[in-house]
Scaffold this motif. Sequence first.
Motif, PDB file in Angstrom:
ATOM      1  N   ILE A   1      21.063  52.991  23.782  1.00 48.84           N
ATOM      2  CA  ILE A   1      20.948  54.182  24.629  1.00 48.84           C
ATOM      3  C   ILE A   1      19.602  54.863  24.403  1.00 48.84           C
ATOM      4  O   ILE A   1      18.920  55.242  25.362  1.00 48.84           O
ATOM      5  CB  ILE A   1      22.129  55.143  24.386  1.00 48.84           C
ATOM      6  CG1 ILE A   1      23.435  54.497  24.879  1.00 48.84           C
ATOM      7  CG2 ILE A   1      21.882  56.495  25.061  1.00 48.84           C
ATOM      8  CD1 ILE A   1      24.690  55.224  24.449  1.00 48.84           C
TER       9      ILE A   1
ATOM     10  N   PHE B   1      19.872  61.427  27.965  1.00 47.59           N
ATOM     11  CA  PHE B   1      21.255  61.478  28.446  1.00 47.59           C
ATOM     12  C   PHE B   1      22.063  62.440  27.584  1.00 47.59           C
ATOM     13  O   PHE B   1      21.899  62.502  26.375  1.00 47.59           O
ATOM     14  CB  PHE B   1      21.882  60.085  28.420  1.00 47.59           C
ATOM     15  CG  PHE B   1      21.067  59.061  29.163  1.00 47.59           C
ATOM     16  CD1 PHE B   1      20.566  59.329  30.427  1.00 47.59           C
ATOM     17  CD2 PHE B   1      20.782  57.843  28.590  1.00 47.59           C
ATOM     18  CE1 PHE B   1      19.810  58.395  31.112  1.00 47.59           C
ATOM     19  CE2 PHE B   1      20.030  56.899  29.264  1.00 47.59           C
ATOM     20  CZ  PHE B   1      19.538  57.169  30.526  1.00 47.59           C
TER      21      PHE B   1
ATOM     22  N   TYR C   1      27.848  61.783  30.770  1.00 53.70           N
ATOM     23  CA  TYR C   1      27.206  60.489  31.029  1.00 53.70           C
ATOM     24  C   TYR C   1      26.900  59.765  29.722  1.00 53.70           C
ATOM     25  O   TYR C   1      27.091  58.555  29.623  1.00 53.70           O
ATOM     26  CB  TYR C   1      25.943  60.647  31.880  1.00 53.70           C
ATOM     27  CG  TYR C   1      25.438  59.306  32.380  1.00 53.70           C
ATOM     28  CD1 TYR C   1      26.174  58.572  33.313  1.00 53.70           C
ATOM     29  CD2 TYR C   1      24.252  58.760  31.918  1.00 53.70           C
ATOM     30  CE1 TYR C   1      25.738  57.330  33.756  1.00 53.70           C
ATOM     31  CE2 TYR C   1      23.804  57.533  32.363  1.00 53.70           C
ATOM     32  CZ  TYR C   1      24.547  56.815  33.288  1.00 53.70           C
ATOM     33  OH  TYR C   1      24.117  55.577  33.719  1.00 53.70           O
TER      34      TYR C   1
ATOM     35  N   TYR D   1      30.108  58.304  28.661  1.00 55.26           N
ATOM     36  CA  TYR D   1      30.397  57.147  29.516  1.00 55.26           C
ATOM     37  C   TYR D   1      29.639  55.918  29.018  1.00 55.26           C
ATOM     38  O   TYR D   1      30.214  54.827  28.889  1.00 55.26           O
ATOM     39  CB  TYR D   1      30.020  57.473  30.972  1.00 55.26           C
ATOM     40  CG  TYR D   1      30.043  56.280  31.888  1.00 55.26           C
ATOM     41  CD1 TYR D   1      31.236  55.782  32.389  1.00 55.26           C
ATOM     42  CD2 TYR D   1      28.862  55.621  32.242  1.00 55.26           C
ATOM     43  CE1 TYR D   1      31.252  54.673  33.228  1.00 55.26           C
ATOM     44  CE2 TYR D   1      28.871  54.527  33.076  1.00 55.26           C
ATOM     45  CZ  TYR D   1      30.069  54.047  33.564  1.00 55.26           C
ATOM     46  OH  TYR D   1      30.089  52.937  34.389  1.00 55.26           O
ATOM     47  N   LEU D   2      28.361  56.081  28.711  1.00 59.57           N
ATOM     48  CA  LEU D   2      27.554  54.956  28.223  1.00 59.57           C
ATOM     49  C   LEU D   2      28.097  54.431  26.897  1.00 59.57           C
ATOM     50  O   LEU D   2      28.201  53.221  26.705  1.00 59.57           O
ATOM     51  CB  LEU D   2      26.094  55.373  28.063  1.00 59.57           C
ATOM     52  CG  LEU D   2      25.350  55.749  29.344  1.00 59.57           C
ATOM     53  CD1 LEU D   2      23.970  56.288  29.011  1.00 59.57           C
ATOM     54  CD2 LEU D   2      25.266  54.566  30.301  1.00 59.57           C
TER      55      LEU D   2
ATOM     56  N   ALA E   1      28.852  50.149  31.439  1.00 61.58           N
ATOM     57  CA  ALA E   1      28.660  50.078  32.892  1.00 61.58           C
ATOM     58  C   ALA E   1      29.794  49.237  33.443  1.00 61.58           C
ATOM     59  O   ALA E   1      30.449  48.503  32.707  1.00 61.58           O
ATOM     60  CB  ALA E   1      27.310  49.448  33.239  1.00 61.58           C
TER      61      ALA E   1
ATOM     62  N   TYR F   1      27.026  52.688  37.605  1.00 56.58           N
ATOM     63  CA  TYR F   1      25.919  52.117  36.849  1.00 56.58           C
ATOM     64  C   TYR F   1      25.791  52.762  35.474  1.00 56.58           C
ATOM     65  O   TYR F   1      26.081  53.940  35.289  1.00 56.58           O
ATOM     66  CB  TYR F   1      24.602  52.303  37.601  1.00 56.58           C
ATOM     67  CG  TYR F   1      24.543  51.619  38.949  1.00 56.58           C
ATOM     68  CD1 TYR F   1      25.567  50.803  39.424  1.00 56.58           C
ATOM     69  CD2 TYR F   1      23.450  51.808  39.777  1.00 56.58           C
ATOM     70  CE1 TYR F   1      25.489  50.190  40.659  1.00 56.58           C
ATOM     71  CE2 TYR F   1      23.363  51.199  41.017  1.00 56.58           C
ATOM     72  CZ  TYR F   1      24.392  50.389  41.451  1.00 56.58           C
ATOM     73  OH  TYR F   1      24.304  49.790  42.679  1.00 56.58           O
ATOM     74  N   GLY F   2      25.327  51.950  34.547  1.00 59.18           N
ATOM     75  CA  GLY F   2      25.123  52.397  33.173  1.00 59.18           C
ATOM     76  C   GLY F   2      24.095  51.522  32.501  1.00 59.18           C
ATOM     77  O   GLY F   2      23.075  51.190  33.091  1.00 59.18           O
TER      78      GLY F   2
ATOM     79  N   ASP G   1      23.160  47.894  36.202  1.00 54.84           N
ATOM     80  CA  ASP G   1      22.249  48.432  35.195  1.00 54.84           C
ATOM     81  C   ASP G   1      21.458  49.605  35.783  1.00 54.84           C
ATOM     82  O   ASP G   1      20.558  49.405  36.606  1.00 54.84           O
ATOM     83  CB  ASP G   1      21.304  47.336  34.706  1.00 54.84           C
ATOM     84  CG  ASP G   1      20.511  47.750  33.501  1.00 54.84           C
ATOM     85  OD1 ASP G   1      20.019  48.894  33.473  1.00 54.84           O
ATOM     86  OD2 ASP G   1      20.362  46.926  32.578  1.00 54.84           O
ATOM     87  N   ALA G   2      21.788  50.821  35.366  1.00 54.67           N
ATOM     88  CA  ALA G   2      21.150  52.026  35.899  1.00 54.67           C
ATOM     89  C   ALA G   2      19.666  52.080  35.554  1.00 54.67           C
ATOM     90  O   ALA G   2      18.863  52.568  36.353  1.00 54.67           O
ATOM     91  CB  ALA G   2      21.842  53.284  35.362  1.00 54.67           C
TER      92      ALA G   2
ATOM     93  N   ILE H   1      22.956  56.135  39.648  1.00 51.39           N
ATOM     94  CA  ILE H   1      24.218  55.775  38.996  1.00 51.39           C
ATOM     95  C   ILE H   1      25.216  55.126  39.947  1.00 51.39           C
ATOM     96  O   ILE H   1      26.245  54.612  39.506  1.00 51.39           O
ATOM     97  CB  ILE H   1      24.884  56.999  38.320  1.00 51.39           C
ATOM     98  CG1 ILE H   1      25.144  58.105  39.342  1.00 51.39           C
ATOM     99  CG2 ILE H   1      24.047  57.477  37.143  1.00 51.39           C
ATOM    100  CD1 ILE H   1      26.081  59.194  38.858  1.00 51.39           C
TER     101      ILE H   1
END
Length: 154
Positions: free
Chosen positions: A29, A40, A44, A47-48, A53, A62-63, A76-77, A97
Motif C-alpha cells: 500500500i 490512502f 479505502y 478496503y485495500l 481489489a 478497483y484496488g 488495479d486502481a 476506483i
Amino acid sequence: MDFYKVAKQNILKEKDLADFTGGASLELIRAAEDKIGLKFTGAYLDYLKTFGAGNFGAQEIYGILNDEFENSSVPDAIWFTLTERRESNLPANLLVIFDSGSDELFCLDFNQLDNMGEPKVVSFIPGVALNSQTYETIAESFGEFLLKLINVEL
C-alpha cells in the motif's frame, strides 16, 4: 451509520458473491501511495488491507493487485489511474476506483476530504476537457459508494 462497516459485513457474509484478491500488505500500500502521489485513509485503506481489489457480484471495485503498477490491468486502481493520467489527462488528485461501464469513471477525490480525511467519490469523463468536467459527487465517501454497489447485488 457507518456505511463502510455495513458494506464490509455484507461482503464477508455473502461469500458466493465476493471475489477479491485478498488484502494488500501495508508495504505494498505504501509503495502504491508513493507511485501515485496520494495517501490512502479510512475506509479505502481498510478496503485495500482487507480485500485488495475485486468484485462483489458484477460490481468491480478497483484496488491494489501487486507491485506491477506500470504493467497490470483492471481491477488495479494504481495502474488504471496512471494510464488515465497519461491518456485522459486525469488530474493528480483523483484515483479511479470504478468504471461505470458508460462514459464515466468514478474516482476518489483527494481534494475533497471530509473532517475524517475521507475523500468524496466523484465522476470523471475521459475525453471531456478538464475545464468542462463537472466532477459530479457520486457519494460522500468510499463507504457510502461501496454500500450502494453491494446493495445492487443483494
